[in-house]
Design an enzyme around this catalytic site. Structure first.
Site, PDB file in Angstrom:
ATOM      1  CE1 TYR A   1      -4.018  -2.023   0.208  1.00 18.52           C
ATOM      2  CE2 TYR A   1      -2.736  -3.315   1.771  1.00 18.52           C
ATOM      3  CZ  TYR A   1      -3.836  -3.175   0.951  1.00 18.52           C
ATOM      4  OH  TYR A   1      -4.745  -4.196   0.865  1.00 18.52           O
TER       5      TYR A   1
ATOM      6  CG  ASN B   1     -11.366  -2.731  -7.648  1.00 16.44           C
ATOM      7  OD1 ASN B   1     -12.034  -2.293  -8.578  1.00 16.44           O
ATOM      8  ND2 ASN B   1     -10.514  -3.724  -7.783  1.00 16.44           N
TER       9      ASN B   1
ATOM     10  CB  CYS C   1      -7.826  -4.711  -5.485  1.00 17.92           C
ATOM     11  SG  CYS C   1      -9.187  -5.864  -5.671  1.00 17.92           S
ATOM     12  CG  HIS C   2      -5.548 -10.110  -7.389  1.00 17.98           C
ATOM     13  ND1 HIS C   2      -6.365  -9.534  -8.352  1.00 17.98           N
ATOM     14  CD2 HIS C   2      -4.546 -10.722  -8.064  1.00 17.98           C
ATOM     15  CE1 HIS C   2      -5.879  -9.814  -9.554  1.00 17.98           C
ATOM     16  NE2 HIS C   2      -4.774 -10.519  -9.401  1.00 17.98           N
TER      17      HIS C   2
ATOM     18  CD  GLU D   1      -2.715 -12.031 -11.563  1.00 15.64           C
ATOM     19  OE1 GLU D   1      -1.951 -11.334 -10.856  1.00 15.64           O
ATOM     20  OE2 GLU D   1      -3.836 -11.644 -11.924  1.00 15.64           O
TER      21      GLU D   1
END
Length: 171
Positions: A108, A131, A139-140, A166
């Site tokens: 963050y 979001n 956002c993950h 990912e």
């Protein structure tokens, strides 16, 4: 009045709602068991103009493209169009989230610094938590400063799965 076309797809992580406008810009992507959260965000963002939801199979090909993401075509989400409401700050955070490359994460504080707002990590976290377009606005990919899997509206287990999917190797 805004018309939202909605579909639901099966994913390895459970059913996923997909809502877009008539121009096929995503307005919401949310896990089925969190549909109350989705409706709450839609009501906040579109209460002034009003909206209706209409069932539509694979609107604008978006459902298939999200299914392709879960099947391994990770790059597909980078080009999906979104049209979110929210405050100017929220939209700035959401736009910046889309710049985090697949397979990478940011904490963050780093995101706040990238926005030119060092010290605004909590505000960034709040915007991240609001979001409405999960997965596509990734956002993950935001984690705690110490590497922990902090808050994700879909649950930490889903966040970990998405990051593994990912190519981000969890410690």
């Amino acid at each position: 009045m805004l018309t939202l076309l909605e579909d639901k797809i099966a994913t390895p992580l459970g059913p996923l709602w997909i809502l877009c406008d008539e121009n096929f810009h995503l307005r919401a992507v949310e896990w089925e068991e969190h549909s109350d959260r989705m409706v709450q965000l839609l009501d906040i963002h579109y209460r002034t103009e009003g909206y209706t939801r209409v069932t539509s199979r694979n609107p604008g090909g978006l459902s298939q493209q999200l299914a392709n993401y879960f099947d391994g075509d990770l790059a597909v989400i980078e080009s999906l169009p979104t049209a979110t409401a929210g405050t100017p700050f929220q939209r700035e955070v959401w736009q910046t989230l889309r710049t985090i490359p697949c397979g990478q994460v940011m904490h963050y504080g780093q995101l706040a610094e990238q926005l030119g707002r060092p010290g605004a990590a909590r505000a960034v976290g709040a915007a991240n938590g609001s979001n409405p377009v999960s997965i596509v606005v990734p956002c993950h990919r935001v984690i705690g400063r110490n590497g922990t899997m902090t808050g994700y509206a879909g649950g930490v287990q889903r966040k970990e799965w998405l990051l593994r999917h990912e190519g981000y190797l969890l410690l």
